[in-house]
Scaffold this active site. Structure first.
Site, PDB file in Angstrom:
ATOM      1  N   GLU A 128       3.549  -8.667 -26.522  1.00 29.27           N
ATOM      2  CA  GLU A 128       3.460  -8.598 -25.066  1.00 29.27           C
ATOM      3  C   GLU A 128       2.257  -7.795 -24.575  1.00 29.27           C
ATOM      4  OE1 GLU A 128       8.301  -8.970 -24.421  1.00 29.27           O
ATOM      5  OE2 GLU A 128       7.351  -7.002 -24.320  1.00 29.27           O
TER       6      GLU A 128
ATOM      7  N   GLY B  11      15.345 -13.977 -20.862  1.00 29.00           N
ATOM      8  CA  GLY B  11      16.185 -15.162 -20.866  1.00 29.00           C
ATOM      9  C   GLY B  11      16.562 -15.536 -19.442  1.00 29.00           C
TER      10      GLY B  11
ATOM     11  N   MET C  89      15.855  -6.339 -21.739  1.00 30.46           N
ATOM     12  CA  MET C  89      16.365  -5.077 -22.279  1.00 30.46           C
ATOM     13  C   MET C  89      15.617  -3.822 -21.833  1.00 30.46           C
ATOM     14  SD  MET C  89      17.118  -6.489 -26.167  1.00 30.46           S
ATOM     15  CE  MET C  89      17.987  -5.016 -26.706  1.00 30.46           C
ATOM     16  N   GLU C  90      14.647  -3.953 -20.929  1.00 23.06           N
ATOM     17  CA  GLU C  90      13.887  -2.755 -20.527  1.00 23.06           C
ATOM     18  C   GLU C  90      13.671  -2.590 -19.027  1.00 23.06           C
ATOM     19  OE1 GLU C  90      13.213  -3.943 -24.531  1.00 23.06           O
ATOM     20  OE2 GLU C  90      12.344  -5.015 -22.824  1.00 23.06           O
TER      21      GLU C  90
ATOM     22  N   ASP D 284      13.734 -18.251 -23.139  1.00 28.86           N
ATOM     23  CA  ASP D 284      14.961 -18.911 -23.591  1.00 28.86           C
ATOM     24  C   ASP D 284      15.928 -18.986 -22.418  1.00 28.86           C
ATOM     25  OD1 ASP D 284      17.090 -16.540 -23.881  1.00 28.86           O
ATOM     26  OD2 ASP D 284      15.177 -15.811 -24.644  1.00 28.86           O
TER      27      ASP D 284
END
Length: 239
Positions: free
Chosen positions: A13, A79, A176-177, A200
């Site tokens: 990233e 996602g 997740m962040e 996804d």
């Protein structure tokens, strides 16, 4: 002086951003390498924070304390929770919240951090607007929308969990962040925006889709962030 902190959770990233920037120094703190220099003519610090909320929050505080950044951009993949967001699309945060904070037994709403008085961390509207127009310029074939990021220490790959995040939090993407970066930025009074390329569908196909699409998703995000970095100084001074 404008100085942008740019955070990604994984090497994928931030690698392209580090190639694009003119690096003056690299400072290692808490196991993270902070690349300081200029990106598209704007002073910037690019860093891989690592995966998860604690790593992300630590990274924000270091950017605030050690580098005195004035703005924070969080880039990465996520996602989709929104049927209108397909793989390859980009979500730009209007706000972010936690999906794994649960103190409802004491009367708080799901996702609400106790004693804060709210649960949604609102992204800076100007940064969000600039990000969307930047994406339209450099990724003209990519669908970019404003929406809600929901975060937790969990890779979402279950239809049942996905449906809960949609129903309880009205989330548009899951990762997740983002919320912890938003939280840290809020506490330090630093404007922020979260940019997420969809890798996804956050369901039973996620384990197959993610590896196949993450590289392309990261490239699109990097192009957007590079363009955005060059736009911020003039836009902030004229705002």
């Amino acid at each position: 002086m404008i100085k942008i902190g740019i955070i990604g959770a994984m090497d994928l990233e931030v690698d392209q951003l580090k190639k694009e920037m003119s690096t003056l120094s690299i400072v290692t703190k808490a196991g993270m390498d902070f690349h300081e220099g200029t990106l598209n003519g704007t002073p910037a610090v690019v860093v891989r924070c690592g995966i998860g909320k604690v790593n992300a929050a630590l990274c924000v505080q270091i950017l605030a304390d050690l580098f005195q950044v004035t703005h924070i951009i969080n880039t990465g993949v996520a996602g989709s929770l929104n049927a209108g967001l397909d793989i390859g699309d980009i979500l730009i945060s209007k706000d972010a919240l936690y999906h794994d904070m649960d103190v409802t037994v004491f009367g708080y709403r799901p996702g609400e951090v106790p004693q804060m008085g709210f649960r949604e961390f609102t992204a800076d509207p100007l940064l969000a607007r600039l990000a969307k127009t930047a994406c339209e310029r450099v990724n003209p074939d990519i669908n970019a929308v404003l929406g809600r990021v929901v975060s937790g220490d969990q890779f979402i790959s279950s239809k049942e969990v996905k449906e809960r995040l949609i129903t309880e939090f009205q989330g548009d993407c899951a990762e997740m962040e983002g919320a912890s970066i938003a939280h840290g930025a809020y506490l330090n009074q630093i404007p922020f925006v979260i940019i997420r390329a969809i890798s996804d569908k956050a369901d039973d196909s996620a384990e197959m889709d993610y590896p196949a699409f993450e590289a392309a998703a990261a490239r699109h995000s990097a192009a957007l962030v590079t363009e955005l970095a060059g736009e911020i100084p003039a836009s902030i001074s004229c705002d």
